[in-house]
Design a protein around this motif. Sequence first.
Motif, PDB file in Angstrom:
ATOM      1  N   LEU A 200     -14.964   7.307 -10.475  1.00 27.24           N
ATOM      2  CA  LEU A 200     -15.073   5.960 -11.034  1.00 27.24           C
ATOM      3  C   LEU A 200     -14.111   5.768 -12.204  1.00 27.24           C
ATOM      4  CD1 LEU A 200     -18.932   5.392 -10.906  1.00 27.24           C
ATOM      5  CD2 LEU A 200     -17.182   4.077  -9.687  1.00 27.24           C
ATOM      6  N   TRP A 201     -13.908   6.793 -13.021  1.00 24.46           N
ATOM      7  CA  TRP A 201     -12.950   6.665 -14.111  1.00 24.46           C
ATOM      8  C   TRP A 201     -11.552   6.430 -13.569  1.00 24.46           C
ATOM      9  CZ3 TRP A 201      -8.517   9.113 -15.746  1.00 24.46           C
ATOM     10  CH2 TRP A 201      -8.071   8.784 -17.038  1.00 24.46           C
ATOM     11  N   CYS A 202     -11.189   7.206 -12.527  1.00 22.86           N
ATOM     12  CA  CYS A 202      -9.869   7.013 -11.909  1.00 22.86           C
ATOM     13  C   CYS A 202      -9.753   5.621 -11.287  1.00 22.86           C
ATOM     14  CB  CYS A 202      -9.631   8.080 -10.841  1.00 22.86           C
ATOM     15  SG  CYS A 202      -9.478   9.759 -11.476  1.00 22.86           S
ATOM     16  N   TYR A 203     -10.852   5.103 -10.742  1.00 19.20           N
ATOM     17  CA  TYR A 203     -10.842   3.778 -10.108  1.00 19.20           C
ATOM     18  C   TYR A 203     -10.686   2.681 -11.150  1.00 19.20           C
ATOM     19  CZ  TYR A 203     -12.331  -0.060  -7.062  1.00 19.20           C
ATOM     20  OH  TYR A 203     -12.389  -1.220  -6.320  1.00 19.20           O
TER      21      TYR A 203
ATOM     22  N   ALA B 198      -1.151  10.393  -0.131  1.00 18.88           N
ATOM     23  CA  ALA B 198      -0.656  10.648  -1.488  1.00 18.88           C
ATOM     24  C   ALA B 198      -1.555  11.633  -2.216  1.00 18.88           C
ATOM     25  CB  ALA B 198      -0.573   9.331  -2.263  1.00 18.88           C
ATOM     26  N   GLY B 199      -2.873  11.472  -2.034  1.00 24.13           N
ATOM     27  CA  GLY B 199      -3.794  12.424  -2.643  1.00 24.13           C
ATOM     28  C   GLY B 199      -3.597  13.826  -2.101  1.00 24.13           C
ATOM     29  N   LEU B 200      -3.351  13.926  -0.790  1.00 21.80           N
ATOM     30  CA  LEU B 200      -3.133  15.238  -0.182  1.00 21.80           C
ATOM     31  C   LEU B 200      -1.845  15.870  -0.686  1.00 21.80           C
ATOM     32  CD1 LEU B 200      -3.726  17.477   1.834  1.00 21.80           C
ATOM     33  CD2 LEU B 200      -2.722  16.056   3.637  1.00 21.80           C
TER      34      LEU B 200
ATOM     35  N   VAL C 118     -10.154  13.141  -4.357  1.00 22.82           N
ATOM     36  CA  VAL C 118     -11.199  12.342  -5.017  1.00 22.82           C
ATOM     37  C   VAL C 118     -10.732  11.790  -6.353  1.00 22.82           C
ATOM     38  CG1 VAL C 118     -13.086  13.560  -3.871  1.00 22.82           C
ATOM     39  CG2 VAL C 118     -12.254  14.379  -6.078  1.00 22.82           C
ATOM     40  N   THR C 119      -9.511  12.051  -6.733  1.00 25.76           N
ATOM     41  CA  THR C 119      -8.964  11.450  -7.952  1.00 25.76           C
ATOM     42  C   THR C 119      -7.825  10.484  -7.643  1.00 25.76           C
ATOM     43  OG1 THR C 119      -7.574  13.428  -8.217  1.00 25.76           O
ATOM     44  CG2 THR C 119      -9.622  13.349  -9.472  1.00 25.76           C
ATOM     45  N   VAL C 120      -6.863  10.929  -6.832  1.00 25.18           N
ATOM     46  CA  VAL C 120      -5.722  10.066  -6.510  1.00 25.18           C
ATOM     47  C   VAL C 120      -6.148   8.884  -5.653  1.00 25.18           C
ATOM     48  CG1 VAL C 120      -3.488   9.973  -5.331  1.00 25.18           C
ATOM     49  CG2 VAL C 120      -4.084  11.970  -6.708  1.00 25.18           C
ATOM     50  N   LEU C 121      -6.967   9.129  -4.628  1.00 26.00           N
ATOM     51  CA  LEU C 121      -7.385   8.048  -3.732  1.00 26.00           C
ATOM     52  C   LEU C 121      -8.142   6.945  -4.480  1.00 26.00           C
ATOM     53  CD1 LEU C 121      -7.576   6.878  -0.900  1.00 26.00           C
ATOM     54  CD2 LEU C 121      -9.584   8.317  -0.488  1.00 26.00           C
ATOM     55  N   PRO C 122      -9.176   7.259  -5.295  1.00 29.78           N
ATOM     56  CA  PRO C 122      -9.838   6.186  -6.052  1.00 29.78           C
ATOM     57  C   PRO C 122      -8.882   5.437  -6.987  1.00 29.78           C
ATOM     58  CG  PRO C 122     -11.198   8.143  -6.043  1.00 29.78           C
ATOM     59  CD  PRO C 122      -9.877   8.541  -5.481  1.00 29.78           C
TER      60      PRO C 122
ATOM     61  N   GLY D 161      -6.656  19.359   4.745  1.00 29.41           N
ATOM     62  CA  GLY D 161      -6.854  18.475   3.609  1.00 29.41           C
ATOM     63  C   GLY D 161      -6.911  17.005   3.959  1.00 29.41           C
ATOM     64  N   ILE D 162      -6.280  16.615   5.061  1.00 23.17           N
ATOM     65  CA  ILE D 162      -6.297  15.207   5.424  1.00 23.17           C
ATOM     66  C   ILE D 162      -7.702  14.726   5.763  1.00 23.17           C
ATOM     67  CG2 ILE D 162      -5.878  15.553   7.884  1.00 23.17           C
ATOM     68  CD1 ILE D 162      -4.390  12.829   5.574  1.00 23.17           C
ATOM     69  N   ASP D 163      -8.563  15.668   6.193  1.00 23.21           N
ATOM     70  CA  ASP D 163      -9.940  15.302   6.540  1.00 23.21           C
ATOM     71  C   ASP D 163     -10.671  14.682   5.356  1.00 23.21           C
ATOM     72  OD1 ASP D 163      -9.309  16.422   8.906  1.00 23.21           O
ATOM     73  OD2 ASP D 163     -10.777  18.048   8.840  1.00 23.21           O
ATOM     74  N   PHE D 164     -10.423  15.185   4.154  1.00 26.97           N
ATOM     75  CA  PHE D 164     -11.147  14.706   2.982  1.00 26.97           C
ATOM     76  C   PHE D 164     -10.897  13.207   2.771  1.00 26.97           C
ATOM     77  CE2 PHE D 164      -9.975  19.196   1.433  1.00 26.97           C
ATOM     78  CZ  PHE D 164     -10.980  19.759   2.200  1.00 26.97           C
ATOM     79  N   GLY D 165      -9.634  12.829   2.805  1.00 25.45           N
ATOM     80  CA  GLY D 165      -9.298  11.426   2.605  1.00 25.45           C
ATOM     81  C   GLY D 165      -9.831  10.538   3.711  1.00 25.45           C
ATOM     82  N   ILE D 166      -9.800  11.031   4.935  1.00 28.10           N
ATOM     83  CA  ILE D 166     -10.298  10.238   6.064  1.00 28.10           C
ATOM     84  C   ILE D 166     -11.773   9.900   5.879  1.00 28.10           C
ATOM     85  CG2 ILE D 166     -10.852  10.348   8.519  1.00 28.10           C
ATOM     86  CD1 ILE D 166      -8.227  11.860   8.914  1.00 28.10           C
TER      87      ILE D 166
END
Length: 900
Positions: A51-54, A341-343, A453-457, A376-381
């Motif tokens: 949430l802070w990153c968002y 980008a997060g990956l 969980v930081t770059v994507l938000p 790692g791509i699974d996390f973002g998906i």
Amino acid sequence: MAGSLLQKSLQLLLLQHDLRFEVQVRGSSGTPSEWSGVEASVAKYLSRTALWCYRKPKRALLALGLSFLLSLAYGVSHLELQLAWTYLFESTDPVVVEFERARKKFPYPGDIAVLVDRGSQEERERFVRLVADEMAKRPELFHHVFYRLDLSIFRTRALYFLDDELLSALHETLTDKGALARETMVSEPAVKLQLKLLEDLKQTLMSRGRSTLVPVWRVFAGEEGSRVMDSLIRLLNGEQYVYATIADNRVNVLVFKGGTRGTELKGGGREVVEARRLLERLKPSAYGLRVRLTGLPVMLYDERQTCAEDSLRSGVLSLVLISFVFFVGFGGVRKPLFSLAGLVCGLGWTLAYAAATVGHLNFITVTMMSMLLGLGIDFGIHLLFRFEEERESGCDGPESLERTIRTTGVDTLVGATATAASFLALTATDFRGVSDLGVLASGGVLLCFFSTVTVLPALLGLFPSQGTTRLFLRDSLADLEKNILSRSRLVVSLTFVLLLVGLYLASGVEFSYNLLKIQDQSLTSVQTEQAMLREYNSTVLSGAVLVKGEEKARDTAARLKELPTVANVGSVTELLPLTTPGKQQLISQIVVATERLQVPSPIALDRARDLLELQDRLDEIERASEGVPRDPSVTAAMDEVKTMVAHLPPGPLQDGLKSFQKSILKDFTRLLTLLKSQQSEPIKPEDLPEEVRVRYLSPEGDYLLAVQPGVDIWRRDNLRTFLAEVESTGVTLVGHPVVQAHILESFDEAFQVTPFYTLLGVMLVMTLYLRRPGQILLSSLPTALGVVFMFGAMKVLGVQFNVVNFVALPISVGIGAVYGVHAVHRIQESQSMELLATSTGYGIVLSGLTTMAGFASLMTAHHRGLSSLGLVISLGVAANLLVALVVLPAIFRTKDQTIL
């Protein structure tokens, strides 16, 4: 019947634990009401971070981007690709210690060899001379070049290469006028010489002097130790050099060193490239010849280049394929790019992590980036799909993100932790090459999760979503799932049958220990090695034995040569004849005796009167030698010549005798010239050329014996036999055969324990998170069944495990755990078995396809080990995907029908 048995077994297990798969009631935040304090704390801090990153996207992206650039710079500058085998083991490993001890005494790297075959001997020798001359112009790249031995250093000490019997006979003949009256004439060398002279005389008489006679000393060419005798014969023939050859003189060899003193054998480099350029430039001069470059440094260099090129190509292709599948499946480009980008940020962190922890990549860990791209791509998906689902349900951005992190985010973290645990289990092995993979991959998976969980938000907060997401084929997949679930009993029955078949086939999957077969078969160095094995039963892989002192070196070499699996033992002692005080004294007396020798004048044979005088002299010699023992074969040959002479007219007789006399005088003149040039001082090691000494003799007096295998030691059974026979002589072998055996043994041990530790690590994480036996069992089904089905498919396709693709096992286990946790939790949360109607089910589909696309890119690798890794992982992911999306919902549906 089979399906019913599986159903009843599951029902019994669930009933025993009083489990009815009650649906967990979630609060407004999406947090399970039964979570423990630890789990709630993890969800709390994870959601706060996201949430802070968002809410502060610019600050977050600035910090994250800066950390990525710094990590990338540090990783690129400090991380090395090391294919030297010593990096696969600890520095205290006994094999490494013994190798380093030998390297200190013989510090130059291994030889690079130019092999020249086909064509004539003269053409081959001319070409290697040309290559040597060109290499001499670039001593900074090519040094200690050796392709021929200068015989001039042996010319004045040739007598030392004769055995005691020949020396004694020569001494007796030169110093004792009554030598013919004793046993000298019946000694083996004397008999051979007499028979050769009589046969030559017969040939010249029959041809009237037109036959070409072989020099008289050729009679000793077949003697034991003929390599030495061959060199002596070359001296007598007036030749100056002996060229280095193998395969019964069919292949000329030029060897050179390409590194500096103390350089590690880690794949060569510029010298390999420049040598190939040189040979290509000289190609017009090699018409009709086959010229090849080989040697262990060349093979290591080629393997390093192949691995690097394959990793780069597969990495780029993996990224392209993953992006394409993601874009198509998500129905857009922008948000998938956020996830990528997060990956990418996580991969940058991983480079720095790898440089800081291990410091290098080996031929196993070089695939790490492709692995992390697929995993790692699974996390973002999963996070992106759940976020979009929450937005479509009417929640605003922050609330949607919090719900996503507290549900799917925690499940994803558990899956990432399970995957990391499966890799971390590899560190339990003593094999550093495998344990390094465990350290790097486990850390890399978690870093990729936290970067996601930081770059994507942050990107989602910076660019808020507009409109709804159109998922590709989602409705069609949902309809297909409904049809499958309507036949859940059939699905369970077929699964049970396939499980039995898979277990049966899995027992037949073997481990291939042939390291040559996993390399790029199109490489010239690999093809050369295969051709040498096929045509000459020879290999570039040779071992070395280090001994102290010349006497021990001779004794050890003699014992090694007697072994059935040893083809040859190279030693400097072959150039240093055995010298004893008695032998040296005998040679000194021969040297003195030869000073008074003169070549006799030719006998006149032009007139009939000359023939009569010759007959008188021969009769006188025969009377004087009455009572001298003669070999029966010599007597018979003399009688045959006498009979022939008695029937020849004067003309042909004179022609034959003239020719014979001319040939014999020529031979004995050369022989006498060589004898008169002899010295009584023996050859010393320091008399040998430097390019020989640097390979076989250390400054401290250590002798190196190069032990050449006579069997194909790429095959493990042959390798074991070869090493056992060498070890039976009581010596310590160092070099590539020992290294290869040590690597294979370490891989074997790792392969035996890896499945157990991997499953143990995953089950531990699943148990701590799920706690309920029923949930643990069902969440583990994609892992367990996926591994069995992967093994079965490998057997059907004829694929074996090898030293590269065996890491597919922990990867498959980790991916199966991720899919299992997501599937079970979403089924319970939604109270529906129709996974594909939710973002989780579609996310599993897309993550499975992107993972397979990422790892399938490795199948384009020329290195067979990397290529098989891509295939095996793709099979494992496909099996995990089918079990999670088809078998798990079918089991829930079957259970629901019979229990609930």
